[in-house]
Design a protein around this motif. Structure first.
Motif, mmCIF file in Angstrom:
data_model
loop_
_atom_site.group_PDB
_atom_site.id
_atom_site.type_symbol
_atom_site.label_atom_id
_atom_site.label_comp_id
_atom_site.label_asym_id
_atom_site.label_seq_id
_atom_site.Cartn_x
_atom_site.Cartn_y
_atom_site.Cartn_z
ATOM 1 N N ALA B 327 0.836 -1.210 0.000
ATOM 2 C CA ALA B 327 0.000 0.000 0.000
ATOM 3 C C ALA B 327 0.867 1.256 0.000
ATOM 4 C CB ALA B 327 -0.924 0.003 1.199
ATOM 5 N N ASP B 328 1.941 1.252 0.785
ATOM 6 C CA ASP B 328 2.857 2.409 0.820
ATOM 7 C C ASP B 328 3.502 2.610 -0.548
ATOM 8 O OD1 ASP B 328 2.307 2.688 3.436
ATOM 9 O OD2 ASP B 328 4.138 1.691 4.154
ATOM 10 N N TRP B 329 3.883 1.488 -1.135
ATOM 11 C CA TRP B 329 4.527 1.522 -2.462
ATOM 12 C C TRP B 329 3.575 2.132 -3.493
ATOM 13 C CZ3 TRP B 329 2.773 -1.332 -6.761
ATOM 14 C CH2 TRP B 329 3.613 -1.327 -7.863
ATOM 15 N N ALA B 330 2.322 1.659 -3.487
ATOM 16 C CA ALA B 330 1.346 2.138 -4.466
ATOM 17 C C ALA B 330 1.006 3.616 -4.225
ATOM 18 C CB ALA B 330 0.088 1.290 -4.392
ATOM 19 N N GLU B 331 0.974 4.015 -2.966
ATOM 20 C CA GLU B 331 0.702 5.412 -2.606
ATOM 21 C C GLU B 331 1.797 6.319 -3.192
ATOM 22 O OE1 GLU B 331 -1.904 6.314 -0.434
ATOM 23 O OE2 GLU B 331 -1.428 8.448 -0.636
ATOM 24 N N LYS B 332 3.024 5.841 -3.087
ATOM 25 C CA LYS B 332 4.175 6.590 -3.617
ATOM 26 C C LYS B 332 4.042 6.758 -5.136
ATOM 27 C CE LYS B 332 8.876 6.367 -1.864
ATOM 28 N NZ LYS B 332 10.007 5.472 -1.642
ATOM 29 N N GLN B 333 3.637 5.642 -5.791
ATOM 30 C CA GLN B 333 3.445 5.710 -7.247
ATOM 31 C C GLN B 333 2.353 6.713 -7.594
ATOM 32 O OE1 GLN B 333 5.412 4.137 -9.039
ATOM 33 N NE2 GLN B 333 6.028 2.298 -7.971
ATOM 34 N N PHE B 334 1.307 6.664 -6.816
ATOM 35 C CA PHE B 334 0.145 7.516 -7.063
ATOM 36 C C PHE B 334 0.546 8.992 -7.004
ATOM 37 C CE2 PHE B 334 -3.758 9.747 -6.206
ATOM 38 C CZ PHE B 334 -4.698 9.066 -6.946
ATOM 39 N N LYS B 335 1.346 9.321 -5.996
ATOM 40 C CA LYS B 335 1.766 10.726 -5.825
ATOM 41 C C LYS B 335 2.660 11.196 -6.964
ATOM 42 C CE LYS B 335 1.180 11.386 -0.926
ATOM 43 N NZ LYS B 335 1.795 11.448 0.387
ATOM 44 N N ALA B 336 3.327 10.247 -7.609
ATOM 45 C CA ALA B 336 4.234 10.632 -8.691
ATOM 46 C C ALA B 336 3.538 10.601 -10.054
ATOM 47 C CB ALA B 336 5.425 9.691 -8.701
ATOM 48 N N LEU B 337 2.232 10.324 -10.030
ATOM 49 C CA LEU B 337 1.510 10.085 -11.284
ATOM 50 C C LEU B 337 0.739 11.313 -11.770
ATOM 51 C CD1 LEU B 337 0.910 7.526 -13.009
ATOM 52 C CD2 LEU B 337 -1.189 7.290 -11.705
ATOM 53 N N PRO B 338 1.021 11.785 -13.006
ATOM 54 C CA PRO B 338 0.189 12.880 -13.539
ATOM 55 C C PRO B 338 -1.185 12.330 -13.911
ATOM 56 C CG PRO B 338 2.138 12.483 -14.905
ATOM 57 C CD PRO B 338 2.017 11.342 -13.977
ATOM 58 N N ARG B 339 -2.165 13.215 -14.014
ATOM 59 C CA ARG B 339 -3.493 12.768 -14.446
ATOM 60 C C ARG B 339 -3.742 13.276 -15.849
ATOM 61 N NH1 ARG B 339 -7.367 14.367 -9.554
ATOM 62 N NH2 ARG B 339 -5.852 14.141 -7.906
ATOM 63 N N TYR B 340 -4.108 12.408 -16.726
ATOM 64 C CA TYR B 340 -4.297 12.782 -18.121
ATOM 65 C C TYR B 340 -5.774 12.890 -18.488
ATOM 66 C CZ TYR B 340 0.623 11.535 -18.582
ATOM 67 O OH TYR B 340 1.981 11.481 -18.440
ATOM 68 N N PHE B 341 -6.054 13.758 -19.449
ATOM 69 C CA PHE B 341 -7.392 13.824 -20.038
ATOM 70 C C PHE B 341 -7.204 14.178 -21.515
ATOM 71 C CE2 PHE B 341 -7.181 18.454 -19.443
ATOM 72 C CZ PHE B 341 -6.416 18.560 -18.284
ATOM 73 N N THR B 342 -8.073 13.637 -22.352
ATOM 74 C CA THR B 342 -7.863 13.783 -23.797
ATOM 75 C C THR B 342 -9.099 14.367 -24.452
ATOM 76 O OG1 THR B 342 -6.467 11.833 -23.742
ATOM 77 C CG2 THR B 342 -7.241 12.505 -25.896
ATOM 78 N N TYR B 343 -8.890 15.267 -25.397
ATOM 79 C CA TYR B 343 -10.005 15.793 -26.184
ATOM 80 C C TYR B 343 -10.269 14.828 -27.330
ATOM 81 C CZ TYR B 343 -13.030 18.791 -28.856
ATOM 82 O OH TYR B 343 -14.112 19.286 -29.528
ATOM 83 N N ARG B 344 -11.499 14.308 -27.368
ATOM 84 C CA ARG B 344 -11.820 13.286 -28.372
ATOM 85 C C ARG B 344 -12.598 13.851 -29.564
ATOM 86 N NH1 ARG B 344 -8.221 9.701 -27.821
ATOM 87 N NH2 ARG B 344 -8.180 8.602 -25.856
ATOM 88 N N GLY B 345 -12.824 15.150 -29.591
ATOM 89 C CA GLY B 345 -13.569 15.749 -30.709
ATOM 90 C C GLY B 345 -15.018 15.978 -30.358
ATOM 91 N N ASN B 346 -15.647 16.916 -31.087
ATOM 92 C CA ASN B 346 -17.063 17.208 -30.926
ATOM 93 C C ASN B 346 -17.439 17.583 -29.486
ATOM 94 O OD1 ASN B 346 -19.466 17.509 -32.182
ATOM 95 N ND2 ASN B 346 -20.154 15.402 -31.834
ATOM 96 N N GLY B 347 -16.523 18.187 -28.758
ATOM 97 C CA GLY B 347 -16.806 18.639 -27.390
ATOM 98 C C GLY B 347 -16.563 17.603 -26.314
ATOM 99 N N TYR B 348 -16.181 16.379 -26.697
ATOM 100 C CA TYR B 348 -16.001 15.316 -25.694
ATOM 101 C C TYR B 348 -14.588 15.303 -25.120
ATOM 102 C CZ TYR B 348 -20.452 13.033 -26.650
ATOM 103 O OH TYR B 348 -21.779 12.753 -26.742
ATOM 104 N N VAL B 349 -14.546 15.276 -23.783
ATOM 105 C CA VAL B 349 -13.257 15.125 -23.100
ATOM 106 C C VAL B 349 -13.279 13.786 -22.369
ATOM 107 C CG1 VAL B 349 -11.807 16.015 -21.226
ATOM 108 C CG2 VAL B 349 -12.896 17.602 -22.819
ATOM 109 N N GLU B 350 -12.245 13.013 -22.601
ATOM 110 C CA GLU B 350 -12.149 11.747 -21.892
ATOM 111 C C GLU B 350 -11.211 11.924 -20.701
ATOM 112 O OE1 GLU B 350 -10.517 8.487 -24.120
ATOM 113 O OE2 GLU B 350 -10.710 7.118 -22.420
ATOM 114 N N VAL B 351 -11.741 11.655 -19.514
ATOM 115 C CA VAL B 351 -10.908 11.725 -18.314
ATOM 116 C C VAL B 351 -10.395 10.311 -18.071
ATOM 117 C CG1 VAL B 351 -10.847 12.307 -15.868
ATOM 118 C CG2 VAL B 351 -12.362 13.565 -17.414
ATOM 119 N N HIS B 352 -9.089 10.159 -18.080
ATOM 120 C CA HIS B 352 -8.521 8.807 -18.004
ATOM 121 C C HIS B 352 -8.555 8.243 -16.586
ATOM 122 C CE1 HIS B 352 -7.084 8.749 -22.142
ATOM 123 N NE2 HIS B 352 -6.843 10.037 -21.975
#
Lengths: 67, 413
Positions: B327-352
């Motif tokens: 759990a500590d290991w995964a928490e560390k990974q989580f803190k180092a992780l950017p959050r991505y979101f992508t524009y898919r066209g026609n006004g749609y944004v996909e939150v990853h």
């Protein structure tokens, strides 16, 4: 009596200009990850995308699954 | 187009680094009795967007739209020229480029950069056209070539790859130049052996036959890398400066030259940066790259995680042997992780989903690492396993509520 570099640094940390600069920095970097702000950032991106699609309909396509 | 929110780890590292820079400048200013700096450089890329340009096939349309917008803008600010501007608009010929003389005569005062931008478009378009001509005339069947023809074509490909590089990307074109030199030496040897007019034999074809084919594919991929960026630069600049919906959202385009800039690195990393100011003091940057340069910077020689100092290597933290510490290991990974979101066209944004972010950011070779991470996320919040779509429209322009407090204590994941 001359002061070494570390002592200087410690003294400078209390300098009012530095304190003020750090306070302002803290304000502008105290970023939010709240749902509202995130949604707003998505909306800004969607607006740019929609506007690009509207103005340049034969040029811009955002259907690439690589991203 | 996609965006990312900087990770907690990266943000705190950048904060510390900016404060350190400030302290160094502060110390120097005191020692040298100069003016004390009053501002720590803010973080501009907490929220960042990346726009990867498509291959542009209709550059004339784009230029005409941009010029038409500029004329409208001039008309808004100088109504007395409206009739003149209407006349100019109707004189734009979509089928051909406006001449530089036309641009100089009509836009130099208000848009001094336009002439340079269009000159860059013309130059890069010419370059792309020449490359296309070479590709059109390239041999379809290598086995019919003589040794001399084969190596000459290879050398021409390398020369084109150099021409299509940026002047600043020294490491990139030096590497290509070395390969070109080797091919020249090989050609020289062939001439010395008296084989230059012989057709390449089967053994040679088997061993080296696909070198030219691969090079031609590479030339074709790189052909429009400069043209696409110059045209998309016009498009993005046009949208950021004239879009009414963005203005209603409280977004303004920053003209600060330290934030709106072109990056041309020696390793071949090429991107244009634009900066946006938003309500509540938020800032955001948009990075524009051609598809070729995006791939070059993401997976090629200019990849971030290939930097020599290794600091930015996207490696996972070492997973502990003791399962109770997962759990500590995964928490560390989580803190180092950017959050991505992508524009898919026609006004749609996909939150990853977090899992998608994890896969995108790290090079996970070990499937069990992914599995351990999935288990951790599932325990934490099962919603993070799914991506979701949100649709927006241009009419949906309520600006960010000013009462939304900036708050760094992650109130939710």
């Amino acid at each position: 009596m001359s002061l070494d570099s570390n002592t200087f640094r410690e003294r400078n940390k209390q300098h009012p200009i530095r304190k003020n600069a750090l306070e302002n920095f803290s304000k502008v970097t105290n970023f939010s990850v709240s749902k509202d702000v995130r949604r707003y950032m998505y909306q800004v991106m969607a607006t740019i995308g929609l506007e690009l699609e509207r103005k340049f309909p034969n040029t811009v396509h955002f259907d690439d699954n690589r991203f | 187009m996609f965006g990312r929110i900087k990770s907690e780890k990266s943000t705190s590292e950048k904060k510390a680094s900016n404060i350190q820079d400030y302290d160094d400048k502060f110390q120097t200013a005191i020692e040298e009795q100069k003016d004390i700096p009053t501002e720590v450089r803010p973080i501009f890329d907490f929220y960042a967007y990346k726009l990867v340009c498509p291959e542009i096939t209709n550059s004339h349309d784009v230029i005409n739209t941009v010029i038409s917008d500029i004329l409208t803008d001039i008309g808004k600010h100088s109504p007395k020229y409206l009739s003149y501007i209407t006349e100019l608009k109707s004189s734009i010929d979509i089928s051909r480029f406006p001449s530089l003389e036309f641009i100089t005569n009509n836009f130099s005062d208000k848009y001094p950069n336009l002439k340079d931008k269009l000159a860059a478009v013309m130059y890069t378009q010419n370059e792309a056209n020449k490359t296309q001509e070479f590709l059109d005339n390239a041999p379809k069947d290598v086995s019919n070539l003589t040794y001399s023809e084969y190596y000459s074509k290879i050398i021409e490909c390398y020369q084109l790859l150099i021409n299509l590089s940026y002047d600043d990307s020294i490491e990139e074109y030096t590497r290509i130049a070395k390969l070109a030199k080797q091919s020249r030496e090989q050609l020289h040897q062939i001439i010395e052996q008296g084989k230059s007019h012989q057709k390449i034999d089967k053994q040679f074809h088997k061993e080296y036959g696909d070198t030219l084919e691969k090079l031609l594919k590479h030339v074709s991929k790189k052909r429009t890398n400069r043209l696409d960026l110059t045209i998309c630069d016009l498009m993005v600049f046009d949208v950021l400066t004239t879009c009414e919906s963005l203005k209603k959202l409280g977004v303004s385009y920053s003209k600060d030259p330290t934030r709106t800039k072109k990056k041309r690195k020696q390793n071949g990393y090429i991107a244009n940066f634009y900066s946006l100011d938003m309500p509540n003091g938020l800032t955001s940057e948009i990075q524009l790259q051609s598809l070729y340069r995006y791939e070059y910077g993401e997976y090629g020689p200019a990849a971030h995680h290939k930097m020599e100092n290794g600091l930015k290597k996207r490696t996972l933290f070492k997973r502990p042997k003791n399962k109770s510490k997962y759990a500590d290991w995964a928490e560390k990974q989580f803190k180092a992780l950017p959050r991505y979101f992508t524009y898919r066209g026609n006004g749609y944004v996909e939150v990853h989903s977090t899992l998608q972010n994890f896969r995108k950011y790290y090079d996970c070779k070990d499937k069990s690492e992914v599995q351990t991470y999935v288990e951790f996320i599932a325990q934490h919040d099962v919603d993070l396993l799914d991506s979701h779509l949100i649709q927006f429209s241009l009419d949906d322009t309520s600006p960010l509520n000013k009462s939304t407090k900036a708050n760094n204590s992650a109130e939710e994941r």
